[in-house]
Design a protein around this motif. Structure first.
Motif, PDB file in Angstrom:
ATOM      1  N   PHE A   1       0.686  -1.303   0.070  1.00  0.00           N
ATOM      2  CA  PHE A   1      -0.003   0.023  -0.035  1.00  0.00           C
ATOM      3  C   PHE A   1       0.837   1.292   0.023  1.00  0.00           C
ATOM      4  O   PHE A   1       0.649   2.360   0.279  1.00  0.00           O
ATOM      5  CB  PHE A   1      -0.878  -0.023   1.193  1.00  0.00           C
ATOM      6  N   MET A   2       2.193   1.030  -0.671  1.00  0.00           N
ATOM      7  CA  MET A   2       3.042   2.147  -0.606  1.00  0.00           C
ATOM      8  C   MET A   2       3.375   3.199   0.795  1.00  0.00           C
ATOM      9  O   MET A   2       3.430   4.267   0.527  1.00  0.00           O
ATOM     10  CB  MET A   2       2.568   3.100  -1.677  1.00  0.00           C
ATOM     11  N   ALA A   3       3.177   2.388   1.761  1.00  0.00           N
ATOM     12  CA  ALA A   3       3.381   3.301   3.136  1.00  0.00           C
ATOM     13  C   ALA A   3       4.807   3.519   3.146  1.00  0.00           C
ATOM     14  O   ALA A   3       5.190   4.303   4.068  1.00  0.00           O
ATOM     15  CB  ALA A   3       2.767   2.694   4.350  1.00  0.00           C
ATOM     16  N   ALA A   4       5.794   2.737   2.741  1.00  0.00           N
ATOM     17  CA  ALA A   4       7.002   2.955   2.591  1.00  0.00           C
ATOM     18  C   ALA A   4       7.590   3.241   1.449  1.00  0.00           C
ATOM     19  O   ALA A   4       8.324   2.408   0.683  1.00  0.00           O
ATOM     20  CB  ALA A   4       7.677   1.639   3.422  1.00  0.00           C
ATOM     21  N   GLY A   5       7.288   4.501   0.981  1.00  0.00           N
ATOM     22  CA  GLY A   5       7.604   4.602  -0.515  1.00  0.00           C
ATOM     23  C   GLY A   5       9.207   4.621  -0.491  1.00  0.00           C
ATOM     24  O   GLY A   5       9.670   4.474  -1.557  1.00  0.00           O
ATOM     25  N   ASP A   6       9.953   4.975   0.448  1.00  0.00           N
ATOM     26  CA  ASP A   6      11.361   5.079   0.378  1.00  0.00           C
ATOM     27  C   ASP A   6      12.100   3.833  -0.030  1.00  0.00           C
ATOM     28  O   ASP A   6      12.716   3.506  -0.707  1.00  0.00           O
ATOM     29  CB  ASP A   6      12.126   5.547   1.701  1.00  0.00           C
ATOM     30  N   ILE A   7      11.272   2.581   0.648  1.00  0.00           N
ATOM     31  CA  ILE A   7      11.830   1.373   0.364  1.00  0.00           C
ATOM     32  C   ILE A   7      11.387   0.789  -1.103  1.00  0.00           C
ATOM     33  O   ILE A   7      12.482   0.196  -1.793  1.00  0.00           O
ATOM     34  CB  ILE A   7      11.011   0.303   1.365  1.00  0.00           C
ATOM     35  N   LEU A   8      10.138   1.250  -1.403  1.00  0.00           N
ATOM     36  CA  LEU A   8       9.698   0.895  -2.822  1.00  0.00           C
ATOM     37  C   LEU A   8      10.598   1.746  -3.888  1.00  0.00           C
ATOM     38  O   LEU A   8      10.920   1.136  -4.968  1.00  0.00           O
ATOM     39  CB  LEU A   8       8.511   1.152  -2.872  1.00  0.00           C
ATOM     40  N   HIS A   9      10.820   2.928  -3.688  1.00  0.00           N
ATOM     41  CA  HIS A   9      11.926   3.679  -4.438  1.00  0.00           C
ATOM     42  C   HIS A   9      13.161   3.037  -4.761  1.00  0.00           C
ATOM     43  O   HIS A   9      13.423   3.079  -5.767  1.00  0.00           O
ATOM     44  CB  HIS A   9      11.840   5.044  -3.996  1.00  0.00           C
ATOM     45  N   GLU A  10      13.545   2.698  -3.498  1.00  0.00           N
ATOM     46  CA  GLU A  10      15.102   2.025  -3.696  1.00  0.00           C
ATOM     47  C   GLU A  10      14.912   0.561  -4.556  1.00  0.00           C
ATOM     48  O   GLU A  10      15.676   0.462  -5.286  1.00  0.00           O
ATOM     49  CB  GLU A  10      15.291   1.767  -2.247  1.00  0.00           C
TER      50      GLU A  10
ATOM     51  N   TRP B   1      15.975  -9.721 -14.840  1.00  0.00           N
ATOM     52  CA  TRP B   1      15.567  -9.308 -13.664  1.00  0.00           C
ATOM     53  C   TRP B   1      14.071  -9.774 -13.525  1.00  0.00           C
ATOM     54  O   TRP B   1      13.544  -9.696 -12.181  1.00  0.00           O
ATOM     55  CB  TRP B   1      15.176  -7.705 -14.003  1.00  0.00           C
ATOM     56  N   SER B   2      13.564 -10.677 -14.386  1.00  0.00           N
ATOM     57  CA  SER B   2      12.214 -11.232 -14.444  1.00  0.00           C
ATOM     58  C   SER B   2      12.009 -12.433 -13.513  1.00  0.00           C
ATOM     59  O   SER B   2      10.951 -13.053 -13.095  1.00  0.00           O
ATOM     60  CB  SER B   2      11.368 -11.319 -15.468  1.00  0.00           C
ATOM     61  N   ASP B   3      13.307 -13.099 -13.007  1.00  0.00           N
ATOM     62  CA  ASP B   3      13.263 -14.377 -11.951  1.00  0.00           C
ATOM     63  C   ASP B   3      12.686 -13.937 -10.789  1.00  0.00           C
ATOM     64  O   ASP B   3      13.143 -12.894 -10.117  1.00  0.00           O
ATOM     65  CB  ASP B   3      14.549 -14.833 -12.182  1.00  0.00           C
ATOM     66  N   ALA B   4      11.730 -14.844 -10.400  1.00  0.00           N
ATOM     67  CA  ALA B   4      11.114 -14.601  -9.236  1.00  0.00           C
ATOM     68  C   ALA B   4      12.066 -14.492  -8.141  1.00  0.00           C
ATOM     69  O   ALA B   4      11.927 -14.015  -6.821  1.00  0.00           O
ATOM     70  CB  ALA B   4      10.057 -15.553  -8.658  1.00  0.00           C
ATOM     71  N   HIS B   5      13.068 -15.422  -8.020  1.00  0.00           N
ATOM     72  CA  HIS B   5      14.477 -15.496  -6.813  1.00  0.00           C
ATOM     73  C   HIS B   5      15.272 -14.148  -7.004  1.00  0.00           C
ATOM     74  O   HIS B   5      15.196 -13.554  -5.928  1.00  0.00           O
ATOM     75  CB  HIS B   5      15.002 -16.685  -7.180  1.00  0.00           C
ATOM     76  N   ALA B   6      15.273 -13.695  -8.191  1.00  0.00           N
ATOM     77  CA  ALA B   6      16.103 -12.337  -8.114  1.00  0.00           C
ATOM     78  C   ALA B   6      15.190 -11.416  -7.758  1.00  0.00           C
ATOM     79  O   ALA B   6      15.554 -10.411  -7.016  1.00  0.00           O
ATOM     80  CB  ALA B   6      16.293 -12.218  -9.656  1.00  0.00           C
ATOM     81  N   LEU B   7      14.024 -11.291  -8.142  1.00  0.00           N
ATOM     82  CA  LEU B   7      12.913 -10.144  -7.637  1.00  0.00           C
ATOM     83  C   LEU B   7      13.211 -10.115  -6.154  1.00  0.00           C
ATOM     84  O   LEU B   7      12.919  -9.232  -5.418  1.00  0.00           O
ATOM     85  CB  LEU B   7      11.655 -10.474  -8.170  1.00  0.00           C
ATOM     86  N   ASN B   8      12.692 -11.398  -5.429  1.00  0.00           N
ATOM     87  CA  ASN B   8      12.661 -11.340  -3.968  1.00  0.00           C
ATOM     88  C   ASN B   8      13.878 -11.083  -3.246  1.00  0.00           C
ATOM     89  O   ASN B   8      14.054 -10.390  -2.330  1.00  0.00           O
ATOM     90  CB  ASN B   8      12.372 -13.037  -3.596  1.00  0.00           C
ATOM     91  N   ALA B   9      15.053 -11.493  -3.835  1.00  0.00           N
ATOM     92  CA  ALA B   9      16.584 -10.858  -3.529  1.00  0.00           C
ATOM     93  C   ALA B   9      16.490  -9.317  -3.548  1.00  0.00           C
ATOM     94  O   ALA B   9      17.125  -8.630  -2.675  1.00  0.00           O
ATOM     95  CB  ALA B   9      17.783 -11.817  -4.140  1.00  0.00           C
ATOM     96  N   MET B  10      16.116  -8.840  -4.432  1.00  0.00           N
ATOM     97  CA  MET B  10      16.088  -7.291  -4.747  1.00  0.00           C
ATOM     98  C   MET B  10      15.228  -6.574  -3.791  1.00  0.00           C
ATOM     99  O   MET B  10      15.613  -5.831  -3.142  1.00  0.00           O
ATOM    100  CB  MET B  10      15.730  -6.978  -6.291  1.00  0.00           C
ATOM    101  N   LEU B  11      14.114  -7.267  -3.497  1.00  0.00           N
ATOM    102  CA  LEU B  11      13.376  -6.776  -2.456  1.00  0.00           C
ATOM    103  C   LEU B  11      13.799  -6.717  -1.047  1.00  0.00           C
ATOM    104  O   LEU B  11      13.834  -5.907  -0.265  1.00  0.00           O
ATOM    105  CB  LEU B  11      12.034  -7.287  -2.469  1.00  0.00           C
ATOM    106  N   GLN B  12      14.378  -8.102  -0.718  1.00  0.00           N
ATOM    107  CA  GLN B  12      14.896  -8.176   0.446  1.00  0.00           C
ATOM    108  C   GLN B  12      16.154  -7.205   0.710  1.00  0.00           C
ATOM    109  O   GLN B  12      16.410  -6.562   1.810  1.00  0.00           O
ATOM    110  CB  GLN B  12      15.700  -9.846   0.636  1.00  0.00           C
ATOM    111  N   SER B  13      17.110  -7.235  -0.140  1.00  0.00           N
ATOM    112  CA  SER B  13      18.149  -6.020  -0.273  1.00  0.00           C
ATOM    113  C   SER B  13      17.465  -4.663  -0.054  1.00  0.00           C
ATOM    114  O   SER B  13      18.165  -4.081   0.773  1.00  0.00           O
ATOM    115  CB  SER B  13      18.885  -6.212  -1.540  1.00  0.00           C
ATOM    116  N   SER B  14      16.311  -4.159  -0.548  1.00  0.00           N
ATOM    117  CA  SER B  14      15.724  -3.019  -0.343  1.00  0.00           C
ATOM    118  C   SER B  14      15.210  -2.792   1.114  1.00  0.00           C
ATOM    119  O   SER B  14      15.229  -1.913   1.758  1.00  0.00           O
ATOM    120  CB  SER B  14      14.715  -2.835  -1.283  1.00  0.00           C
ATOM    121  N   LEU B  15      14.819  -3.972   1.650  1.00  0.00           N
ATOM    122  CA  LEU B  15      14.090  -3.989   2.964  1.00  0.00           C
ATOM    123  C   LEU B  15      15.284  -4.070   4.118  1.00  0.00           C
ATOM    124  O   LEU B  15      14.964  -3.399   5.192  1.00  0.00           O
ATOM    125  CB  LEU B  15      13.189  -5.010   3.350  1.00  0.00           C
ATOM    126  N   SER B  16      16.549  -4.248   3.771  1.00  0.00           N
ATOM    127  CA  SER B  16      17.624  -4.512   4.988  1.00  0.00           C
ATOM    128  C   SER B  16      18.224  -3.105   4.858  1.00  0.00           C
ATOM    129  O   SER B  16      18.369  -2.339   3.950  1.00  0.00           O
ATOM    130  CB  SER B  16      18.415  -5.589   4.641  1.00  0.00           C
TER     131      SER B  16
END
Length: 91
Positions: free
Chosen positions: A52-61, A76-91
């Motif tokens: 719900f984009m409450a963390a715009g900074d995370i989604l921006h990164e 970039w379209s691999d599900a594992h790669a996308l999860n890794a990118m998201l985890q990297s942004s969240l940490s």
């Protein structure tokens, strides 16, 4: 004479009253269990921040990271790669 109570009425009065009385107790225990054991509130908060984009900074990164990979022609379209990118942004 003697009054004969139908079985259905007897069940309603005796058994179902007891069951209804315990439903509230069980509901409270179940909600506490789910909240405490599975950390439901923190999971819901994370979903709110991400989806719900409450963390715009995370989604921006995450978006910057994703579009940078696309611009460089990297996969970039691999599900594992996308999860890794998201985890990297969240940490």
């Amino acid at each position: 004479g003697e009054v004969v109570v139908p079985l259905a009425a007897l069940m309603e009065r005796v058994v179902m009253q007891q069951v209804r009385g315990r439903v509230g107790d069980l509901n409270h225990v179940l909600v506490e269990y789910v909240l405490d054991t599975f950390h439901l509130c923190s999971h819901l908060a994370a979903l709110r921040r991400i989806y719900f984009m409450a963390a715009g900074d995370i989604l921006h990164e995450f978006a910057l990271f994703l579009f940078d990979k696309i611009d460089r022609g990297e996969p970039w379209s691999d599900a594992h790669a996308l999860n890794a990118m998201l985890q990297s942004s969240l940490s």
